[in-house]
Design an enzyme around this catalytic site. Structure first.
Site, mmCIF file in Angstrom:
data_model
loop_
_atom_site.group_PDB
_atom_site.id
_atom_site.type_symbol
_atom_site.label_atom_id
_atom_site.label_comp_id
_atom_site.label_asym_id
_atom_site.label_seq_id
_atom_site.Cartn_x
_atom_site.Cartn_y
_atom_site.Cartn_z
ATOM 1 N N CYS A 156 0.814 -1.222 0.000
ATOM 2 C CA CYS A 156 0.000 0.000 0.000
ATOM 3 C C CYS A 156 0.847 1.272 0.000
ATOM 4 O O CYS A 156 0.323 2.363 -0.198
ATOM 5 C CB CYS A 156 -0.960 -0.009 1.182
ATOM 6 S SG CYS A 156 -2.005 -1.464 1.185
ATOM 7 N N HIS A 166 -3.377 6.899 2.357
ATOM 8 C CA HIS A 166 -3.767 5.614 1.785
ATOM 9 C C HIS A 166 -5.156 5.267 2.327
ATOM 10 O O HIS A 166 -5.406 5.329 3.535
ATOM 11 C CB HIS A 166 -2.736 4.553 2.170
ATOM 12 C CG HIS A 166 -3.236 3.158 1.973
ATOM 13 N ND1 HIS A 166 -3.818 2.738 0.798
ATOM 14 C CD2 HIS A 166 -3.267 2.093 2.820
ATOM 15 C CE1 HIS A 166 -4.183 1.473 0.928
ATOM 16 N NE2 HIS A 166 -3.864 1.063 2.136
ATOM 17 N N ASN A 178 -10.205 -0.773 0.405
ATOM 18 C CA ASN A 178 -8.749 -0.589 0.361
ATOM 19 C C ASN A 178 -8.232 -1.172 -0.960
ATOM 20 O O ASN A 178 -8.225 -2.394 -1.139
ATOM 21 C CB ASN A 178 -8.126 -1.306 1.564
ATOM 22 C CG ASN A 178 -6.608 -1.223 1.597
ATOM 23 O OD1 ASN A 178 -5.976 -0.880 0.601
ATOM 24 N ND2 ASN A 178 -6.031 -1.558 2.731
HETATM 25 N N1 COA Z 1 -17.866 -9.072 10.382
HETATM 26 C C1 COA Z 1 -18.301 -9.338 11.633
HETATM 27 N N2 COA Z 1 -17.477 -9.628 12.645
HETATM 28 C C2 COA Z 1 -16.165 -9.664 12.373
HETATM 29 C C3 COA Z 1 -15.637 -9.398 11.095
HETATM 30 C C4 COA Z 1 -16.552 -9.107 10.088
HETATM 31 N N3 COA Z 1 -16.175 -8.830 8.827
HETATM 32 N N4 COA Z 1 -14.293 -9.493 11.134
HETATM 33 C C5 COA Z 1 -13.958 -9.805 12.393
HETATM 34 N N5 COA Z 1 -15.097 -9.906 13.149
HETATM 35 C C6 COA Z 1 -15.226 -10.226 14.555
HETATM 36 C C7 COA Z 1 -14.028 -10.977 15.097
HETATM 37 O O1 COA Z 1 -14.161 -12.366 14.846
HETATM 38 C C8 COA Z 1 -14.111 -10.646 16.559
HETATM 39 O O2 COA Z 1 -15.091 -11.454 17.147
HETATM 40 P P1 COA Z 1 -14.860 -12.052 18.637
HETATM 41 O O3 COA Z 1 -14.783 -10.836 19.526
HETATM 42 O O4 COA Z 1 -16.065 -12.882 18.844
HETATM 43 O O5 COA Z 1 -13.571 -12.799 18.559
HETATM 44 C C9 COA Z 1 -14.644 -9.209 16.572
HETATM 45 O O6 COA Z 1 -15.270 -9.015 15.286
HETATM 46 C C10 COA Z 1 -13.584 -8.188 16.751
HETATM 47 O O7 COA Z 1 -12.530 -8.488 15.854
HETATM 48 P P2 COA Z 1 -11.256 -7.629 15.776
HETATM 49 O O8 COA Z 1 -10.319 -8.201 14.767
HETATM 50 O O9 COA Z 1 -10.759 -7.395 17.177
HETATM 51 O O10 COA Z 1 -11.885 -6.275 15.204
HETATM 52 P P3 COA Z 1 -11.279 -4.851 15.171
HETATM 53 O O11 COA Z 1 -12.089 -3.948 15.976
HETATM 54 O O12 COA Z 1 -9.778 -4.864 15.364
HETATM 55 O O13 COA Z 1 -11.521 -4.465 13.647
HETATM 56 C C11 COA Z 1 -10.350 -4.328 11.564
HETATM 57 C C12 COA Z 1 -10.949 -5.250 12.602
HETATM 58 C C13 COA Z 1 -9.701 -5.181 10.485
HETATM 59 C C14 COA Z 1 -11.462 -3.501 10.930
HETATM 60 C C15 COA Z 1 -9.308 -3.378 12.260
HETATM 61 O O14 COA Z 1 -8.413 -4.128 13.032
HETATM 62 C C16 COA Z 1 -8.540 -2.580 11.266
HETATM 63 O O15 COA Z 1 -9.087 -1.721 10.608
HETATM 64 N N6 COA Z 1 -7.223 -2.797 11.128
HETATM 65 C C17 COA Z 1 -6.420 -2.161 10.118
HETATM 66 C C18 COA Z 1 -6.529 -3.004 8.883
HETATM 67 C C19 COA Z 1 -5.976 -2.333 7.658
HETATM 68 O O16 COA Z 1 -6.277 -1.201 7.404
HETATM 69 N N7 COA Z 1 -5.187 -3.080 6.889
HETATM 70 C C20 COA Z 1 -4.618 -2.638 5.688
HETATM 71 C C21 COA Z 1 -3.534 -1.668 5.952
HETATM 72 S S1 COA Z 1 -2.771 -1.204 4.455
#
Ligand code: COA
Length: 333
Positions: free
Chosen positions: A118, A260, A290
């Site tokens: 990215c 980004h 993204n």
């Molecule tokens: N729909 C519903 N629930 C989901 C899910 C989805 N698409 N994806 C994950 N979950 C669930 C998980 O299983 C977890 O459940 P649990 O509590 O029962 O275990 C819960 O939601 C929380 O998951 P978590 O991974 O802790 O969520 P989060 O608040 O960290 O959000 C992201 C996840 C990916 C949105 C967040 O971490 C993020 O934005 N990270 C940056 C990612 C990014 O930008 N990457 C590219 C960079 S270039």
């Protein structure tokens, strides 16, 4: 930035391309256990574009974006000296840029791929700037393009909801050093955290029976979402501040913040840390998700086509992602 500039550089044209197939969050909820509410509140994404047509690849999207950028300033493709394709999803590991060189008719251009996920477009612009500022080249096409839909695990709800496919392109031209528009840049890598976001090559368990070597294949995107989030929100503001400091500029001088397009929450958290007004943030990720190396040139092309950016506006562009890599460019438009 040490100044040994023979010529200045400026972005003279933009172009972009997106696949026609739109997939909404509601549609995603028929693929994995998720909901529009979960995706939108966590990421700001409403829908994404996916390259679903058989035989279509990143090369097709990148070529379309490049041709639009070429058309927008009616440059003769044979006057392009260099093509840099920033992508992490090539359809040929030896590189996809040369196919684009052929397809756009840039017969005199050297072309290569640049892999930095990215951050690829930002690093591509900085690379192009080196070739222009030292006087080697005059016309460079930089493309950011990715089709991560081909590398996503469509059963992993933690990642598949995030990504979309697109391409964006810019043409950078040499100019008098007094009119140089790439004012400052700052790039970083920390390979210690490479495993936070990767598409790893996995070897098979059994080696070749005679040669005893292991072959394998690339698997799906794997991501530690929480760590990537923390990394982006902590490192991107620091990178922006050091980039501005180098040229004695402050946040008050910035007209536009183009990050980004990973996640609306990341955009807002970075803006808050920098105390920059949210109306200066360029954001289109609700429509595309993204799109990796494509996200910055896609959003840039959109605001340029909408005439939102005025001459002499200061634009801070920052990329971040796998590697981990991150980087900032300060542009005067
Ligand atoms: N729909 C519903 N629930 C989901 C899910 C989805 N698409 N994806 C994950 N979950 C669930 C998980 O299983 C977890 O459940 P649990 O509590 O029962 O275990 C819960 O939601 C929380 O998951 P978590 O991974 O802790 O969520 P989060 O608040 O960290 O959000 C992201 C996840 C990916 C949105 C967040 O971490 C993020 O934005 N990270 C940056 C990612 C990014 O930008 N990457 C590219 C960079 S270039």
């Amino acid at each position: 930035m040490k100044s040994c500039m023979v010529q200045g550089a400026k972005i003279v044209s933009t172009g972009s391309a997106i696949p026609s197939v739109k997939v909404s969050n509601e549609q995603m909820s028929s693929i994995v256990d998720t909901s529009d509410e979960w995706i939108f509140t966590r990421t700001g994404i409403k829908e994404r574009r996916l390259l679903t047509a058989y035989g279509q690849s990143v090369t097709d999207l990148a070529t379309k974006a490049a041709l639009k950028a070429i058309k927008n300033i009616s440059i003769d493709p044979s006057s392009i000296d260099l093509i840099i394709l920033a992508t992490s999803s090539p359809n040929d590991l030896f590189g996809s840029a040369s196919k684009i060189q052929y397809q756009v008719g840039a017969v005199n251009a050297v072309a290569f791929d640049l892999t930095a996920a990215c951050s690829g477009f930002v690093i591509g612009i900085v690379t192009a700037f080196q070739f222009i500022s030292n006087g080697t080249y005059d016309n460079i096409l930089v493309i950011g393009a990715d089709v991560l839909s081909k590398w996503v695990d469509w059963s992993d709800r933690g990642t598949c909801i995030l990504f979309g496919d697109a391409a964006g392109a810019v043409i950078i031209q040499s100019c008098n050093p007094n009119f140089n528009s790439i004012l400052s840049f700052h790039l970083n890598t920390d390979g210690n955290y490479a495993d936070y976001l990767s598409i790893a090559y996995k070897e098979q368990l059994n080696p070749h029976p005679i040669l005893n070597l292991y072959q394998g294949s690339f698997k799906h995107i794997s991501m530690n979402g929480k760590e990537v989030y923390k990394f982006a929100v902590s490192q991107v503001p620091l990178s922006i501040i050091s980039c501005l400091n180098k040229i004695d500029m402050s946040i008050e001088d910035v007209d536009w913040l183009l990050l980004h397009q990973a996640n609306e929450r990341i955009l807002m958290a970075v803006a808050e840390k920098l105390s920059i007004s949210t109306h200066k943030i360029i954001s289109n990720l609700s429509k595309y998700g993204n799109t990796s190396a494509a996200s910055i040139p896609l959003a840039l092309d959109e605001v340029v086509q909408l005439n939102k950016i005025s001459r002499n506006d200061i634009i801070v562009i920052a990329g971040f992602g796998a590697g981990l890599t991150w980087g900032t460019i300060v542009l005067r438009w």
